[in-house]
Write a protein that holds these residues in place. Structure first.
Motif, PDB file in Angstrom:
ATOM      1  N   ASP A 331       0.865  -1.170   0.000  1.00 16.26           N
ATOM      2  CA  ASP A 331       0.000   0.000   0.000  1.00 16.26           C
ATOM      3  C   ASP A 331       0.904   1.222   0.000  1.00 16.26           C
ATOM      4  O   ASP A 331       2.116   1.106   0.171  1.00 16.26           O
ATOM      5  CB  ASP A 331      -0.924   0.003   1.232  1.00 16.26           C
ATOM      6  N   ARG A 332       0.308   2.385  -0.200  1.00 15.69           N
ATOM      7  CA  ARG A 332       1.123   3.592  -0.278  1.00 15.69           C
ATOM      8  C   ARG A 332       1.728   3.920   1.082  1.00 15.69           C
ATOM      9  O   ARG A 332       1.062   3.837   2.110  1.00 15.69           O
ATOM     10  CB  ARG A 332       0.284   4.769  -0.777  1.00 15.69           C
ATOM     11  N   LEU A 333       2.996   4.272   1.070  1.00 22.56           N
ATOM     12  CA  LEU A 333       3.686   4.700   2.274  1.00 22.56           C
ATOM     13  C   LEU A 333       3.679   6.218   2.349  1.00 22.56           C
ATOM     14  O   LEU A 333       3.724   6.896   1.325  1.00 22.56           O
ATOM     15  CB  LEU A 333       5.134   4.195   2.268  1.00 22.56           C
ATOM     16  N   THR A 334       3.636   6.724   3.572  1.00 24.12           N
ATOM     17  CA  THR A 334       3.734   8.166   3.724  1.00 24.12           C
ATOM     18  C   THR A 334       5.158   8.608   3.400  1.00 24.12           C
ATOM     19  O   THR A 334       6.083   7.785   3.315  1.00 24.12           O
ATOM     20  CB  THR A 334       3.394   8.587   5.162  1.00 24.12           C
ATOM     21  N   LYS A 335       5.344   9.901   3.235  1.00 26.04           N
ATOM     22  CA  LYS A 335       6.675  10.434   2.955  1.00 26.04           C
ATOM     23  C   LYS A 335       7.652  10.056   4.069  1.00 26.04           C
ATOM     24  O   LYS A 335       8.785   9.634   3.811  1.00 26.04           O
ATOM     25  CB  LYS A 335       6.615  11.954   2.795  1.00 26.04           C
ATOM     26  N   ALA A 336       7.197  10.193   5.310  1.00 27.72           N
ATOM     27  CA  ALA A 336       8.059   9.854   6.444  1.00 27.72           C
ATOM     28  C   ALA A 336       8.396   8.365   6.448  1.00 27.72           C
ATOM     29  O   ALA A 336       9.542   7.974   6.739  1.00 27.72           O
ATOM     30  CB  ALA A 336       7.381  10.252   7.754  1.00 27.72           C
ATOM     31  N   GLN A 337       7.420   7.513   6.138  1.00 23.64           N
ATOM     32  CA  GLN A 337       7.671   6.071   6.094  1.00 23.64           C
ATOM     33  C   GLN A 337       8.675   5.718   4.999  1.00 23.64           C
ATOM     34  O   GLN A 337       9.578   4.896   5.209  1.00 23.64           O
ATOM     35  CB  GLN A 337       6.364   5.311   5.880  1.00 23.64           C
ATOM     36  N   ARG A 338       8.542   6.344   3.827  1.00 26.08           N
ATOM     37  CA  ARG A 338       9.481   6.083   2.745  1.00 26.08           C
ATOM     38  C   ARG A 338      10.896   6.495   3.148  1.00 26.08           C
ATOM     39  O   ARG A 338      11.875   5.794   2.851  1.00 26.08           O
ATOM     40  CB  ARG A 338       9.057   6.819   1.473  1.00 26.08           C
ATOM     41  N   GLU A 339      11.012   7.612   3.846  1.00 24.98           N
ATOM     42  CA  GLU A 339      12.331   8.063   4.293  1.00 24.98           C
ATOM     43  C   GLU A 339      12.923   7.075   5.299  1.00 24.98           C
ATOM     44  O   GLU A 339      14.115   6.756   5.242  1.00 24.98           O
ATOM     45  CB  GLU A 339      12.220   9.453   4.901  1.00 24.98           C
ATOM     46  N   ASP A 340      12.088   6.583   6.209  1.00 23.87           N
ATOM     47  CA  ASP A 340      12.572   5.622   7.204  1.00 23.87           C
ATOM     48  C   ASP A 340      12.959   4.298   6.544  1.00 23.87           C
ATOM     49  O   ASP A 340      13.970   3.677   6.907  1.00 23.87           O
ATOM     50  CB  ASP A 340      11.500   5.381   8.269  1.00 23.87           C
ATOM     51  N   VAL A 341      12.151   3.855   5.579  1.00 25.75           N
ATOM     52  CA  VAL A 341      12.462   2.615   4.860  1.00 25.75           C
ATOM     53  C   VAL A 341      13.766   2.781   4.080  1.00 25.75           C
ATOM     54  O   VAL A 341      14.621   1.875   4.060  1.00 25.75           O
ATOM     55  CB  VAL A 341      11.300   2.225   3.924  1.00 25.75           C
ATOM     56  N   THR A 342      13.942   3.910   3.450  1.00 32.85           N
ATOM     57  CA  THR A 342      15.175   4.162   2.700  1.00 32.85           C
ATOM     58  C   THR A 342      16.386   4.132   3.622  1.00 32.85           C
ATOM     59  O   THR A 342      17.420   3.524   3.305  1.00 32.85           O
ATOM     60  CB  THR A 342      15.094   5.520   1.978  1.00 32.85           C
ATOM     61  N   ALA A 343      16.271   4.780   4.786  1.00 35.05           N
ATOM     62  CA  ALA A 343      17.380   4.798   5.738  1.00 35.05           C
ATOM     63  C   ALA A 343      17.711   3.387   6.223  1.00 35.05           C
ATOM     64  O   ALA A 343      18.884   3.008   6.339  1.00 35.05           O
ATOM     65  CB  ALA A 343      17.045   5.703   6.913  1.00 35.05           C
ATOM     66  N   GLU A 344      16.677   2.589   6.491  1.00 36.09           N
ATOM     67  CA  GLU A 344      16.912   1.212   6.924  1.00 36.09           C
ATOM     68  C   GLU A 344      17.519   0.390   5.798  1.00 36.09           C
ATOM     69  O   GLU A 344      18.398  -0.460   6.038  1.00 36.09           O
ATOM     70  CB  GLU A 344      15.599   0.584   7.403  1.00 36.09           C
ATOM     71  N   GLY A 345      17.078   0.618   4.570  1.00 38.33           N
ATOM     72  CA  GLY A 345      17.665  -0.083   3.437  1.00 38.33           C
ATOM     73  C   GLY A 345      19.137   0.253   3.271  1.00 38.33           C
ATOM     74  O   GLY A 345      19.968  -0.627   2.996  1.00 38.33           O
ATOM     75  N   GLU A 346      19.473   1.521   3.446  1.00 39.41           N
ATOM     76  CA  GLU A 346      20.874   1.935   3.334  1.00 39.41           C
ATOM     77  C   GLU A 346      21.718   1.260   4.419  1.00 39.41           C
ATOM     78  O   GLU A 346      22.855   0.833   4.168  1.00 39.41           O
ATOM     79  CB  GLU A 346      20.980   3.456   3.454  1.00 39.41           C
ATOM     80  N   ARG A 347      21.139   1.150   5.604  1.00 45.06           N
ATOM     81  CA  ARG A 347      21.865   0.495   6.694  1.00 45.06           C
ATOM     82  C   ARG A 347      22.090  -0.981   6.400  1.00 45.06           C
ATOM     83  O   ARG A 347      23.168  -1.526   6.621  1.00 45.06           O
ATOM     84  CB  ARG A 347      21.091   0.652   7.997  1.00 45.06           C
ATOM     85  N   MET A 348      21.060  -1.659   5.907  1.00 46.92           N
ATOM     86  CA  MET A 348      21.182  -3.073   5.579  1.00 46.92           C
ATOM     87  C   MET A 348      22.238  -3.299   4.500  1.00 46.92           C
ATOM     88  O   MET A 348      23.077  -4.198   4.594  1.00 46.92           O
ATOM     89  CB  MET A 348      19.824  -3.616   5.133  1.00 46.92           C
ATOM     90  N   LEU A 349      22.226  -2.452   3.466  1.00 44.89           N
ATOM     91  CA  LEU A 349      23.198  -2.589   2.386  1.00 44.89           C
ATOM     92  C   LEU A 349      24.615  -2.333   2.886  1.00 44.89           C
ATOM     93  O   LEU A 349      25.562  -3.035   2.496  1.00 44.89           O
ATOM     94  CB  LEU A 349      22.852  -1.621   1.255  1.00 44.89           C
ATOM     95  N   ALA A 350      24.777  -1.336   3.750  1.00 46.74           N
ATOM     96  CA  ALA A 350      26.110  -1.045   4.283  1.00 46.74           C
ATOM     97  C   ALA A 350      26.625  -2.187   5.150  1.00 46.74           C
ATOM     98  O   ALA A 350      27.837  -2.448   5.204  1.00 46.74           O
ATOM     99  CB  ALA A 350      26.062   0.251   5.093  1.00 46.74           C
ATOM    100  N   THR A 351      25.710  -2.890   5.828  1.00 48.50           N
ATOM    101  CA  THR A 351      26.106  -4.006   6.685  1.00 48.50           C
ATOM    102  C   THR A 351      26.497  -5.235   5.889  1.00 48.50           C
ATOM    103  O   THR A 351      27.517  -5.875   6.168  1.00 48.50           O
ATOM    104  CB  THR A 351      24.952  -4.369   7.651  1.00 48.50           C
TER     105      THR A 351
END
Length: 371
Positions: A331-351
């Protein structure tokens, strides 16, 4: 519903969600070591090589894939078929105790192959298979071919399954190591670990550990996790030591008295989980994590997808392409949710993939069509 159950406090879906996320180390990342986390979680689903690494990356602060690989090379954790007849990554200690605990389920599994095992002496098969794999690790193909010499009229696949069910067979390294490849080769847990298996334990201690990792939970929840039946007696023996609750449907839930049960409005950051993560498979009622409208969305046929949690609940799937982490929300994510998901994705990729240039892309929201 008994009078006792009717008077127990009710835990709603969000309260159950937050409690389970906390036990699963998904509400806040833990400082536990990789080995301690694998032990606390009673193992990690490991049908494929990568899922245990993604599971720990989502749960632990400072985790590196080398930490788990080194444990495997040092034979402190192993890959073995245990709960639900699926491969799990377990500590050596749990391998030698949990596998005997679920042996009855492995024996029941053999009944599905009885036609292909007609005339096969299963005790003799276990002896021969043990000799074969302890002489040198064997692939399933090699095991099938060797056992066929003794029982040429049997179904080859059934012979290999029988060996896997009768014996605690572990996958030897380099299979399971991060960034390494290796075919599945098997030997016994006792041979690989250099110590004997423990006698099958009473389930009581495992009930307490299950509640610590997955509670609050019902008897059926634990039976679903373990692939076992008839665990009610163990819960009843432990009842004086446990707290009881009920869910919104009146089902009795058990829990450790001092286990964390955070408030239902406790923030739950996004988490990227692997396919078949134990969080989604270890309760009879999965609505504490999987909204009813998304049931069946995390797999197609025999293909399971990596899953995304938003606000603690299943909210989409994800995949890695050669150049991108692609997130497909339900379903559609809010702007804040997309930002949080992006930050978590960046963390996972860096790990897990440091230095690899991945973009993070959001796929088109595809809503499930009404049936």
């Amino acid at each position: 519903m008994t009078k006792t159950t009717a008077s127990a406090p009710v835990l709603g879906i969000r309260a159950l969600n937050r409690a389970t996320l906390d036990r699963q180390l998904l509400l806040n990342r833990s400082g536990l070591s990789a080995k301690a986390a694998v032990g606390h979680l009673l193992g990690l689903q490991a049908q494929n090589v990568r899922p245990p690494y993604y599971a720990l990356a989502a749960r632990l602060d400072g985790f590196t894939p080398q930490a788990l690989s080194e444990l495997m090379e040092e034979r402190e954790v192993v890959r073995i078929v245990t709960m639900r007849s699926t491969i799990h990554t377990h500590t050596a200690e749990d391998c030698l105790t949990l596998r005997p605990l679920v042996q009855a389920a492995r024996d029941r599994e053999l009944t599905q192959f009885r036609k292909g095992l007609a005339g096969v002496d299963l005790d003799r098969l276990a002896v021969l298979a043990r000799e074969l794999v302890e002489t040198e690790p064997r692939t399933m193909k090699e095991l099938r071919e060797a056992l066929l010499v003794e029982w040429p009229d049997a179904d080859p696949q059934a012979l290999a399954v029988a060996a896997r069910c009768k014996l605690p067979l572990v996958q030897v390294t380099p299979r399971g190591l991060w960034g390494r490849s290796g075919q599945v080769a098997l030997t016994t847990a006792e041979h690989w670990l250099g110590r004997p298996a423990e006698p099958a334990p009473a389930p009581d201690a495992t009930v307490l550990r299950y509640l610590a990792a997955f509670g609050p939970a019902s008897v059926k929840d634990m039976q679903t996790w373990a692939g076992l039946t008839r665990l009610r007696d163990a819960f009843e023996r432990l009842r004086p030591r446990l707290r009881t609750f009920r869910d919104e449907n009146g089902v009795e839930l058990f829990d450790l008295p001092d286990a964390p049960r955070p408030a239902e409005d406790t923030p739950a950051p996004p988490r990227f989980l692997p396919e078949f993560d134990n969080l989604l498979l270890s309760h009879a009622d999965r609505t504490r994590v999987v909204p009813k409208e998304y049931w069946g969305r995390s797999w197609q046929g025999n293909q399971a997808y990596c899953t995304l949690l938003v606000d603690g609940f299943l909210a989409g799937v994800w995949k890695l392409t050669p150049d991108a982490l692609v997130v497909e929300p339900f379903d559609r994510l809010t702007k804040a949710q997309r930002e949080d998901v992006t930050a978590e994705g960046e963390r996972m990729l860096a790990t897990l993939h440091p230095g690899t240039p991945y973009d993070i892309r959001f796929g088109t929201v595809v809503r499930q069509q009404p049936v």
